[in-house]
Write an enzyme that holds these catalytic residues in place. Sequence first.
Site, PDB file in Angstrom:
ATOM      1  N   GLY A 104      -3.552  -2.950   2.321  1.00  0.00           N
ATOM      2  CA  GLY A 104      -2.768  -4.095   2.753  1.00  0.00           C
ATOM      3  C   GLY A 104      -3.118  -5.344   1.963  1.00  0.00           C
ATOM      4  CD1 TRP A 105      -1.770 -11.003   1.291  1.00  0.00           C
ATOM      5  CD2 TRP A 105      -0.976 -10.004  -0.545  1.00  0.00           C
ATOM      6  NE1 TRP A 105      -1.705 -11.949   0.298  1.00  0.00           N
ATOM      7  CE2 TRP A 105      -1.216 -11.363  -0.838  1.00  0.00           C
ATOM      8  CE3 TRP A 105      -0.466  -9.168  -1.545  1.00  0.00           C
ATOM      9  CZ2 TRP A 105      -0.969 -11.911  -2.097  1.00  0.00           C
ATOM     10  CZ3 TRP A 105      -0.217  -9.714  -2.805  1.00  0.00           C
ATOM     11  CH2 TRP A 105      -0.476 -11.069  -3.065  1.00  0.00           C
ATOM     12  CD  GLU A 146       0.115  -4.938  -0.432  1.00  0.00           C
ATOM     13  OE1 GLU A 146       0.334  -6.167  -0.579  1.00  0.00           O
ATOM     14  OE2 GLU A 146       0.512  -4.312   0.556  1.00  0.00           O
ATOM     15  CE1 TYR A 147       1.641  -4.517  -4.503  1.00  0.00           C
ATOM     16  CE2 TYR A 147       1.077  -6.798  -5.060  1.00  0.00           C
ATOM     17  CZ  TYR A 147       1.824  -5.885  -4.334  1.00  0.00           C
ATOM     18  OH  TYR A 147       2.757  -6.327  -3.430  1.00  0.00           O
ATOM     19  CG  ASP A 212       7.443 -10.089   1.403  1.00  0.00           C
ATOM     20  OD1 ASP A 212       8.222 -10.597   2.229  1.00  0.00           O
ATOM     21  OD2 ASP A 212       6.359  -9.566   1.730  1.00  0.00           O
ATOM     22  CD1 TRP A 365       5.961  -5.637   7.289  1.00  0.00           C
ATOM     23  CD2 TRP A 365       4.602  -3.878   7.076  1.00  0.00           C
ATOM     24  NE1 TRP A 365       4.717  -6.046   7.650  1.00  0.00           N
ATOM     25  CE2 TRP A 365       3.849  -4.993   7.535  1.00  0.00           C
ATOM     26  CE3 TRP A 365       3.954  -2.660   6.898  1.00  0.00           C
ATOM     27  CZ2 TRP A 365       2.496  -4.911   7.779  1.00  0.00           C
ATOM     28  CZ3 TRP A 365       2.599  -2.588   7.141  1.00  0.00           C
ATOM     29  CH2 TRP A 365       1.878  -3.705   7.579  1.00  0.00           C
TER      30      TRP A 365
END
Length: 394
Positions: A104-105, A146-147, A212, A365
């Site tokens: 996840g971010w 990511e990433y 996004d 999402w």
Amino acid sequence: MKALYLFGILAASLALTDGVMFCYYESWAAYAPYGGEFHTNDIDPHLCTHLFYAFAGINPETYEVKILDPYTDLCIEGGLCGFENFTALKQENPDLKTLLSIGGWTEGSETYSTMAGDKGYREAFVASSVSLIQQYGFDGLDLDWEYPTQRGGVPEDKENFVTLLNELKAGLQEDGLLLTIAVSAGKYTIDESYDIPGISAVVDFVNLMTYDFHGSWEPFTHANSPLFAHPDDADHGLEFLNVDFAVQYWIDGGCPPVKLVMGIPVYGRTYTLEDPSQTGFFAPTSLPGIPGVYTNESGLMGYHELCFSQILSDEWVIVHDETMNEPYAYILSQNNLWVSYDDPDSVRLKAAYARDQGLAGCMVWSMDTDDFAGACGRPYDIINSITEEFHLKK
């Protein structure tokens, strides 16, 4: 091109009658304020073919998998038993597959980069991940790094990512467990981060995060997840920032369509208009929109927040721009709030696109920002609209 495609949707034969519907679940939705809180035992086990529990992480000292929120994820000390309740949904639907998503971010990239570049660290990560998945009865692992090469990563990540995926697959396939990855839809990140043929040969599915593309980090309004480019995108150097480009770029780069799963957002990106007389695309902005009551994040509104807000107030102006496939809306009495989002009609167009391109299916999402309670109409209208259009329902 877009007009021809929309005509083609109406004329296309409904050849595909099967496919996957991937639904990510944000475990932190359990902490949302009253009316927006969403727990694992609130999930409809017949809604999606595959459920993804987000997120686990990596211990930066041992490089083993790490449980990020023991209270939410585990049963210890009065916890919410998220893992166990999540995988227990298969008792109600034996065809359901549940996966644990790692990354996840917020997790960032540096720890993943270090882990992927060291054989011993990779072994620790693979062994601990497989063990955790087996312990709680998940059907596979979803890696959301990511990433690679980005955000503190190194150029070697591109090759190391393929190595890591091969070792993960070897550890998982002995028990028939799935391996999926969530990947970027941005051209420049794709070029730097991914050996598309290399990773596509290993994983079971590639979850393309086609959302996004735009948001309040830019000084103008635009669509969160445009299916095709806006007519003025080329003038701003934005012609790569749309779903169609990303899908075709991954396919042309070597990803088989039957492994590609197209992402659809169940939320909108919000802005604060600088000039209330300019309310269309490319209107000037300098701030994100005010936070939603449940998600509580500036610049973002869940679909459930937005649709209910539109029911409560007749001051919302909803626009379906003829040049785009997604609606946008604004309400000047709420700090000049402007939002680009997907509604049931726009997600049907996207699902039809995915179907007609021969993709494996769609993913969302996230399911907890759909209208799960049916406050605006039927429950889970976004997810149901996608599955109906893709002909998942028999």
